[in-house]
Design an enzyme around this catalytic site. Structure first.
Site, PDB file in Angstrom:
ATOM      1  N   SER A 204      12.798  -2.598  -4.988  1.00  0.00           N
ATOM      2  CA  SER A 204      11.992  -3.304  -3.984  1.00  0.00           C
ATOM      3  C   SER A 204      10.818  -3.990  -4.660  1.00  0.00           C
ATOM      4  O   SER A 204      10.144  -3.388  -5.504  1.00  0.00           O
ATOM      5  CB  SER A 204      11.487  -2.310  -2.935  1.00  0.00           C
ATOM      6  N   THR A 244      20.199 -16.825   4.477  1.00  0.00           N
ATOM      7  CA  THR A 244      19.477 -17.747   3.609  1.00  0.00           C
ATOM      8  C   THR A 244      18.500 -16.991   2.732  1.00  0.00           C
ATOM      9  O   THR A 244      17.698 -16.186   3.223  1.00  0.00           O
ATOM     10  CB  THR A 244      18.716 -18.787   4.445  1.00  0.00           C
ATOM     11  N   CYS A 330       6.606   5.939   5.198  1.00  0.00           N
ATOM     12  CA  CYS A 330       7.625   5.814   6.248  1.00  0.00           C
ATOM     13  C   CYS A 330       7.571   6.954   7.247  1.00  0.00           C
ATOM     14  O   CYS A 330       8.132   6.869   8.328  1.00  0.00           O
ATOM     15  CB  CYS A 330       9.015   5.759   5.619  1.00  0.00           C
TER      16      CYS A 330
END
Length: 411
Positions: A204, A244, A330
């Protein structure tokens, strides 16, 4: 107003200024769609994406053709785990076991558990008090034919590193695929997906001074690993992840990887020294403070500390100007003990007394002095408040006893 001191670098990192500068033109003047190959602007965008892909691959020790761009590590983890086992099952593979570890990121644990509804057999392995998976525990689990094993490189709460060099051969001998969530490790410790013999790996950008909203999945080409896509679309990213591509974010991701590759060793040395200095100050000022998890096998920037007699949330509330956390971003809103720490054997009380700190690229030695002073003062403030509550409770109890005795005399 006192400037905030950020020590939560495992939660996220700020974009490096060089990353921001690299991205800016792709938001404005160079706004072409990288999939529009019919004109120059689209081709320039595509070329920029491919440069970024090569930089991500270089950080991981992979080939650029093995890098699939995603929206982040959560998506990459889901594609790797669900995509791999679904593809194998669709081809007639009769194995159903999918193995992971109790301290994995929530998205890995939930991805594995979700597969139970499709007839797969999720197995969650325990860790030791040091936070690491015992190779023999893994070996025993793989006695049952297994499709895939997912073991993170570095834990997002404790910073503890799994011994993938010892674990990967066990997975390979069992004929299972090996996936690793490398989001916390990338840019902070040496990675080489070929030498580590992993089939799939997730990273990430925002964990290594790149932008939020973009990540990547390494997919081994030789021997080829095939994946069933999670959703339908235009077939971008070799059909694995349609949509995209966000050129500005990918350019930033690539630049962040380039910087990490160049500066990682020196940064690790500097951050390790800062962290160790902070720990020494805290241990001297707060007797009984303990480190959760292996100190020898840990990211250089991380500390996960168990305070001796005060709740971490109370300390954080009084540590004005200091940005630290109790655990994973999280799950920090959940009023339950950290599942990572409880999996390591801490009881609910000890887990509630634990907090996570991580230094980073922009942390200074002066910041460590200030952080130690803030934390020590906060701990003492919480203790003083506790003593005051105890004294007040004792006074209230004495008053109630006196009232009762007076009432008894009157009767």
């Amino acid at each position: 107003m006192t400037a905030e001191l950020y020590l939560d670098y495992q939660s996220t990192t700020p974009c490096d200024p060089a990353v921001v500068q690299a991205m800016l033109p792709w938001f404005t003047t160079e706004f072409g769609n990288p999939h529009s190959a019919d004109h120059a602007m689209g081709r320039r965008a595509w070329d920029a994406v491919e440069v970024a892909r090569a930089e991500v691959a270089a950080l991981l020790g992979a080939d650029a053709r093995e890098v699939v761009f995603t929206s982040g590590a959560t998506e990459a983890n889901n594609i790797a785990i669900k995509g791999a086992v679904r593809h194998l099952a669709a081809r007639g593979d009769t194995r159903r076991r999918v193995v992971t570890v109790a301290t994995e990121h929530k998205c890995v644990l939930e991805a594995v558990r979700d597969l139970a509804a499709e007839g797969f057999d999720p197995v969650i392995l325990p860790v030791g008090p040091d936070g690491r998976l015992d190779p023999e525990t893994l070996r025993a689990a793989l006695a049952v034919p297994t499709l895939l094993v997912s073991i993170m490189a570095a834990n997002n709460e404790t910073g503890v590193l799994h011994d993938l060099a010892a674990l990967a051969p066990i997975v390979r001998a069992a004929g299972a695929l090996l996936h690793s969530d490398m989001a916390q490790a990338a840019g902070k410790t040496a990675l080489d997906v070929r030498a580590m013999d992993v089939d799939l790996a997730s990273v990430s950008a925002h964990k290594l001074y790149g932008p939020k909203g973009v990540g990547a999945l390494y997919v081994r080409r030789r021997p080829r690993v095939r994946l069933a896509p999670l959703f339908s679309g235009g077939g971008q990213e070799r059909g694995v992840r349609s949509g995209t591509l966000p050129t500005p974010l990918l350019v930033g991701f690539g630049e962040a990887c380039r910087i990490a590759r160049t500066d990682r060793v020196a940064e690790a040395r500097r951050m390790g020294a800062l962290r160790d200095g902070l720990l020494a100050r805290l241990q001297a000022a707060i007797p009984g403070i303990a480190v959760n998890g292996s100190m020898a096998h840990r990211l250089p920037a991380n500390l996960n500390l168990c305070l001796p007699d005060v709740r971490a949330l109370d300390v954080i509330a009084r540590a004005e100007g200091l940005c630290i956390s109790t655990g994973s971003a999280c799950s920090s809103a959940e009023l339950v003990p950290s599942y990572v720490l409880t999996a390591m054997g801490l009881d609910a009380d000890a887990a509630a007394r634990s907090l996570r700190l991580a230094v980073g690229r922009y942390t200074s030695a002066a910041d460590m002095d200030r952080a130690a002073a803030i934390l020590c003062r906060a701990v003492e403030d919480v203790r003083a408040a506790g003593r005051e509550r105890a004294a007040q409770s004792a006074d209230d109890g004495s008053t109630q006893d006196d009232t009762a005795r007076i009432a008894e005399c009157r009767t």
